[in-house]
Design a protein around this motif. Structure first.
Motif, PDB file in Angstrom:
ATOM      1  N   LEU A  51       0.919  -1.427   0.171  1.00  0.00           N
ATOM      2  CA  LEU A  51       0.099  -0.074   0.013  1.00  0.00           C
ATOM      3  C   LEU A  51       0.778   1.287   0.007  1.00  0.00           C
ATOM      4  CD1 LEU A  51      -2.708  -1.200   2.364  1.00  0.00           C
ATOM      5  CD2 LEU A  51      -3.231  -0.584   0.152  1.00  0.00           C
ATOM      6  N   SER A  52       1.951   1.286   0.741  1.00  0.00           N
ATOM      7  CA  SER A  52       2.806   2.349   0.722  1.00  0.00           C
ATOM      8  C   SER A  52       3.530   2.761  -0.543  1.00  0.00           C
ATOM      9  CB  SER A  52       4.028   2.246   1.931  1.00  0.00           C
ATOM     10  OG  SER A  52       3.160   1.992   3.129  1.00  0.00           O
ATOM     11  N   SER A  53       4.254   1.732  -0.993  1.00  0.00           N
ATOM     12  CA  SER A  53       4.890   1.833  -2.360  1.00  0.00           C
ATOM     13  C   SER A  53       4.001   1.981  -3.695  1.00  0.00           C
ATOM     14  CB  SER A  53       5.867   0.679  -2.608  1.00  0.00           C
ATOM     15  OG  SER A  53       5.148  -0.552  -2.707  1.00  0.00           O
ATOM     16  N   ARG A  54       2.865   1.142  -3.742  1.00  0.00           N
ATOM     17  CA  ARG A  54       2.143   1.295  -4.735  1.00  0.00           C
ATOM     18  C   ARG A  54       2.637   0.596  -5.904  1.00  0.00           C
ATOM     19  NH1 ARG A  54      -2.416   1.789  -2.748  1.00  0.00           N
ATOM     20  NH2 ARG A  54      -3.288   1.623  -4.545  1.00  0.00           N
ATOM     21  N   ARG A  55       3.471  -0.616  -5.689  1.00  0.00           N
ATOM     22  CA  ARG A  55       4.311  -1.221  -6.698  1.00  0.00           C
ATOM     23  C   ARG A  55       4.225  -2.523  -6.273  1.00  0.00           C
ATOM     24  NH1 ARG A  55       9.268   0.379  -8.199  1.00  0.00           N
ATOM     25  NH2 ARG A  55      10.527  -1.216  -7.947  1.00  0.00           N
ATOM     26  N   GLY A  56       4.770  -3.699  -7.115  1.00  0.00           N
ATOM     27  CA  GLY A  56       4.729  -5.100  -6.986  1.00  0.00           C
ATOM     28  C   GLY A  56       5.643  -5.392  -5.704  1.00  0.00           C
ATOM     29  N   ILE A  57       5.093  -6.281  -4.862  1.00  0.00           N
ATOM     30  CA  ILE A  57       6.189  -6.688  -3.640  1.00  0.00           C
ATOM     31  C   ILE A  57       6.294  -8.316  -3.763  1.00  0.00           C
ATOM     32  CG2 ILE A  57       6.432  -6.603  -1.233  1.00  0.00           C
ATOM     33  CD1 ILE A  57       6.801  -3.946  -2.396  1.00  0.00           C
ATOM     34  N   GLU A  58       7.356  -8.654  -3.748  1.00  0.00           N
ATOM     35  CA  GLU A  58       7.753 -10.092  -3.580  1.00  0.00           C
ATOM     36  C   GLU A  58       8.536 -10.140  -2.129  1.00  0.00           C
ATOM     37  OE1 GLU A  58      10.732 -12.833  -5.635  1.00  0.00           O
ATOM     38  OE2 GLU A  58       8.831 -12.792  -6.958  1.00  0.00           O
ATOM     39  N   LEU A  59       7.864 -10.933  -1.209  1.00  0.00           N
ATOM     40  CA  LEU A  59       8.477 -11.150   0.185  1.00  0.00           C
ATOM     41  C   LEU A  59       8.670 -12.755   0.366  1.00  0.00           C
ATOM     42  CD1 LEU A  59       8.876  -9.716   3.012  1.00  0.00           C
ATOM     43  CD2 LEU A  59       6.549 -10.482   3.624  1.00  0.00           C
ATOM     44  N   ASP A  60      10.084 -12.959   0.332  1.00  0.00           N
ATOM     45  CA  ASP A  60      10.641 -14.309   0.784  1.00  0.00           C
ATOM     46  C   ASP A  60      10.650 -14.380   2.282  1.00  0.00           C
ATOM     47  OD1 ASP A  60      10.632 -15.277  -1.870  1.00  0.00           O
ATOM     48  OD2 ASP A  60      12.829 -14.942  -2.068  1.00  0.00           O
ATOM     49  N   VAL A  61       9.838 -15.487   2.668  1.00  0.00           N
ATOM     50  CA  VAL A  61      10.079 -15.589   4.299  1.00  0.00           C
ATOM     51  C   VAL A  61      10.642 -16.897   4.596  1.00  0.00           C
ATOM     52  CG1 VAL A  61       8.376 -15.658   6.355  1.00  0.00           C
ATOM     53  CG2 VAL A  61       7.733 -14.394   4.458  1.00  0.00           C
ATOM     54  N   VAL A  62      11.453 -16.600   5.629  1.00  0.00           N
ATOM     55  CA  VAL A  62      12.559 -17.719   6.248  1.00  0.00           C
ATOM     56  C   VAL A  62      12.483 -17.695   7.466  1.00  0.00           C
ATOM     57  CG1 VAL A  62      13.991 -18.396   4.057  1.00  0.00           C
ATOM     58  CG2 VAL A  62      14.534 -16.775   5.795  1.00  0.00           C
ATOM     59  N   CYS A  63      12.776 -18.975   8.014  1.00  0.00           N
ATOM     60  CA  CYS A  63      12.480 -19.091   9.644  1.00  0.00           C
ATOM     61  C   CYS A  63      14.124 -19.286  10.325  1.00  0.00           C
ATOM     62  CB  CYS A  63      11.680 -20.416   9.934  1.00  0.00           C
ATOM     63  SG  CYS A  63      11.441 -20.584  11.533  1.00  0.00           S
ATOM     64  N   ASP A  64      14.074 -18.511  11.501  1.00  0.00           N
ATOM     65  CA  ASP A  64      15.154 -18.796  12.390  1.00  0.00           C
ATOM     66  C   ASP A  64      16.396 -17.852  12.067  1.00  0.00           C
ATOM     67  OD1 ASP A  64      17.328 -19.513  14.150  1.00  0.00           O
ATOM     68  OD2 ASP A  64      16.588 -21.549  14.261  1.00  0.00           O
ATOM     69  N   VAL A  65      16.352 -16.786  12.515  1.00  0.00           N
ATOM     70  CA  VAL A  65      17.439 -15.653  12.472  1.00  0.00           C
ATOM     71  C   VAL A  65      18.664 -16.149  12.531  1.00  0.00           C
ATOM     72  CG1 VAL A  65      18.339 -13.284  12.975  1.00  0.00           C
ATOM     73  CG2 VAL A  65      15.790 -13.766  13.071  1.00  0.00           C
ATOM     74  N   GLY A  66      19.173 -16.907  13.628  1.00  0.00           N
ATOM     75  CA  GLY A  66      20.342 -17.315  13.883  1.00  0.00           C
ATOM     76  C   GLY A  66      20.857 -18.556  13.131  1.00  0.00           C
ATOM     77  N   ARG A  67      19.989 -19.251  12.723  1.00  0.00           N
ATOM     78  CA  ARG A  67      20.184 -20.221  11.746  1.00  0.00           C
ATOM     79  C   ARG A  67      20.578 -19.831  10.390  1.00  0.00           C
ATOM     80  NH1 ARG A  67      15.684 -24.935   9.918  1.00  0.00           N
ATOM     81  NH2 ARG A  67      16.860 -26.593   8.819  1.00  0.00           N
ATOM     82  N   VAL A  68      19.704 -18.762   9.759  1.00  0.00           N
ATOM     83  CA  VAL A  68      19.905 -18.310   8.633  1.00  0.00           C
ATOM     84  C   VAL A  68      21.269 -17.655   8.511  1.00  0.00           C
ATOM     85  CG1 VAL A  68      19.065 -16.626   6.942  1.00  0.00           C
ATOM     86  CG2 VAL A  68      17.407 -18.326   7.960  1.00  0.00           C
ATOM     87  N   LEU A  69      21.500 -16.792   9.591  1.00  0.00           N
ATOM     88  CA  LEU A  69      22.801 -16.051   9.491  1.00  0.00           C
ATOM     89  C   LEU A  69      24.038 -17.011   9.544  1.00  0.00           C
ATOM     90  CD1 LEU A  69      21.992 -13.170  11.995  1.00  0.00           C
ATOM     91  CD2 LEU A  69      22.289 -13.100   9.515  1.00  0.00           C
ATOM     92  N   ARG A  70      23.887 -18.191  10.137  1.00  0.00           N
ATOM     93  CA  ARG A  70      24.860 -19.179  10.159  1.00  0.00           C
ATOM     94  C   ARG A  70      25.111 -19.874   9.016  1.00  0.00           C
ATOM     95  NH1 ARG A  70      23.191 -19.919  15.270  1.00  0.00           N
ATOM     96  NH2 ARG A  70      21.440 -21.543  14.611  1.00  0.00           N
ATOM     97  N   LEU A  71      24.023 -19.770   8.157  1.00  0.00           N
ATOM     98  CA  LEU A  71      23.798 -20.441   6.534  1.00  0.00           C
ATOM     99  C   LEU A  71      24.829 -19.427   5.964  1.00  0.00           C
ATOM    100  CD1 LEU A  71      23.128 -22.308   4.272  1.00  0.00           C
ATOM    101  CD2 LEU A  71      21.050 -21.198   4.357  1.00  0.00           C
ATOM    102  N   LEU A  72      24.464 -18.141   5.943  1.00  0.00           N
ATOM    103  CA  LEU A  72      24.903 -17.240   5.136  1.00  0.00           C
ATOM    104  C   LEU A  72      26.424 -16.845   5.368  1.00  0.00           C
ATOM    105  CD1 LEU A  72      22.087 -14.274   5.369  1.00  0.00           C
ATOM    106  CD2 LEU A  72      22.749 -15.925   3.213  1.00  0.00           C
ATOM    107  N   GLU A  73      26.884 -17.165   6.419  1.00  0.00           N
ATOM    108  CA  GLU A  73      28.258 -16.972   6.877  1.00  0.00           C
ATOM    109  C   GLU A  73      29.023 -18.233   6.268  1.00  0.00           C
ATOM    110  OE1 GLU A  73      30.900 -16.568  10.770  1.00  0.00           O
ATOM    111  OE2 GLU A  73      29.364 -18.285  10.877  1.00  0.00           O
ATOM    112  N   SER A  74      28.453 -19.597   6.354  1.00  0.00           N
ATOM    113  CA  SER A  74      29.350 -20.835   6.004  1.00  0.00           C
ATOM    114  C   SER A  74      29.173 -20.839   4.109  1.00  0.00           C
ATOM    115  CB  SER A  74      28.474 -21.824   6.543  1.00  0.00           C
ATOM    116  OG  SER A  74      27.113 -22.166   5.923  1.00  0.00           O
ATOM    117  N   VAL A  75      28.419 -20.285   3.584  1.00  0.00           N
ATOM    118  CA  VAL A  75      28.047 -20.409   2.063  1.00  0.00           C
ATOM    119  C   VAL A  75      28.301 -19.158   1.508  1.00  0.00           C
ATOM    120  CG1 VAL A  75      26.814 -22.584   2.243  1.00  0.00           C
ATOM    121  CG2 VAL A  75      25.582 -20.735   2.422  1.00  0.00           C
ATOM    122  N   SER A  76      29.075 -18.512   1.929  1.00  0.00           N
ATOM    123  CA  SER A  76      29.175 -17.000   1.383  1.00  0.00           C
ATOM    124  C   SER A  76      29.332 -17.017  -0.288  1.00  0.00           C
ATOM    125  CB  SER A  76      30.637 -16.322   1.772  1.00  0.00           C
ATOM    126  OG  SER A  76      30.702 -15.145   1.347  1.00  0.00           O
ATOM    127  N   GLY A  77      28.533 -16.198  -0.847  1.00  0.00           N
ATOM    128  CA  GLY A  77      28.478 -16.222  -2.209  1.00  0.00           C
ATOM    129  C   GLY A  77      27.473 -17.168  -2.972  1.00  0.00           C
TER     130      GLY A  77
END
Length: 312
Positions: A51-77
């Motif tokens: 509603l604020s942007s008046r443009r298409g929005i795609e929202l990817d939702v994933v679970c567990d902040v710590g788990r995802v950050l560890r994944l991003l650290e281990s598979v950089s790139g």
């Protein structure tokens, strides 16, 4: 472990262009408890941004902040987070602060895209602080829900406000808005409301980035920003302001008002996006006001707004 193993949902709203947001949420934000007001942060956030942007929005939702950050650290790139206009980190409320190791991952992400952390405790000491319109950097938003207050609505409002400048920058160069039938349709509803209730003022206003914007009005508008915000949360009826002082405590519409009534404008998921309000210099009695008529007109205005957003 891959992103597909962690994906809870990919939510979308149609519109011109497309902004991609990654929401990394704690498990309690995604699990249903049966309450109509809890654990709806992803949908509320999606609709708020749409509603604020008046443009298409795609929202990817994933679970567990710590788990995802560890994944991003281990598979950089391996996970291209640069494709997202923003990453929203939403840990479970009451959780301890993240480790310095994971905070360094956040700082690295903030060099690639905008990262917004929403928490009730300190999540990260910002190394790359972002301005309101910066497309990269780190922003931390604190929420402290009161008893009975819906935290999902607070998350949507806080992130939606913080993201407005980012999404504006991501859009194509601004052009003059094209005339549409939306304002005409809303103005017709405001005229119907003023005629049906025989009042001097009727207005339809929406909330955008935390501020009220009147789209249609007959007579004086709502005036006070707080008026729209209060009415957007619940129906309000004050038959006589001289006898019922609730209006004076909550909001102060512009000018002399003896009668005031308003109904929220709601999205399909029940979250509020504005209000339809009527007011007059003369008080009313209970048998002179039919709340069902105001409800029906608010539903009609909500439908016009959502249709205009979906077809924009």
């Amino acid at each position: 472990m891959s992103m597909s193993d962690l994906t809870a949902a990919r939510l979308q709203r149609p519109g011109p262009g497309r902004s991609r947001i990654l929401l990394v949420a704690g498990r309690t934000w995604l699990e249903s408890t049966g309450s109509p007001d809890e654990h709806r942060a992803p949908v509320r956030l999606l609709d708020r941004l749409w509603l604020s942007s008046r443009r298409g929005i795609e929202l990817d939702v994933v679970c567990d902040v710590g788990r995802v950050l560890r994944l991003l650290e281990s598979v950089s790139g391996a996970w291209d987070v640069g494709v997202y206009d923003a990453i929203v980190l939403l840990p479970d409320l009451g959780r301890p602060a993240l480790s310095p190791r994971l905070q360094r991952v956040i700082d690295r992400l903030a060099g690639l895209t905008r990262v917004i952390g929403v928490t009730d405790t300190a999540l990260h000491d910002p190394v790359r602080p972002a301005g309101s319109r910066d497309v990269t950097g780190w922003s931390e938003l604190r929420i402290v829900p009161e008893p009975g207050e819906c935290p999902a609505a607070m998350v949507a409002e806080a992130v939606g406000t913080a993201m407005l400048g980012v999404l504006e920058v991501a859009q194509a160069p601004a052009t003059e808005p094209r005339p549409t039938a939306l304002v005409e349709h809303l103005q017709r509803i405001a005229v119907i409301a003023s005629t049906a209730f025989e009042v001097g003022s009727a207005a339809i206003a929406v909330l955008t980035a935390g501020h009220a914007r009147t789209l249609a009005a007959v007579g004086p508008g709502l005036g006070d920003q707080a008026c729209v915000r209060a009415a957007a949360m619940r129906p309000m009826v004050v038959l006589d302001t001289w006898r019922d002082t609730r209006l004076a405590r909550d909001v102060v519409p512009r000018g002399e008002v003896r009668f005031f009534a308003a109904h929220p404008l709601e999205l399909a998921d029940g979250s509020a996006m504005g209000a339809l309000a009527i007011s007059d210099v003369e008080p009313r009695s209970a048998d002179e006001f039919d709340p069902e008529v105001l409800h029906d007109l608010a539903v009609l205005a909500s439908a016009e707004l959502q249709y205009a957003g979906a077809s924009a």
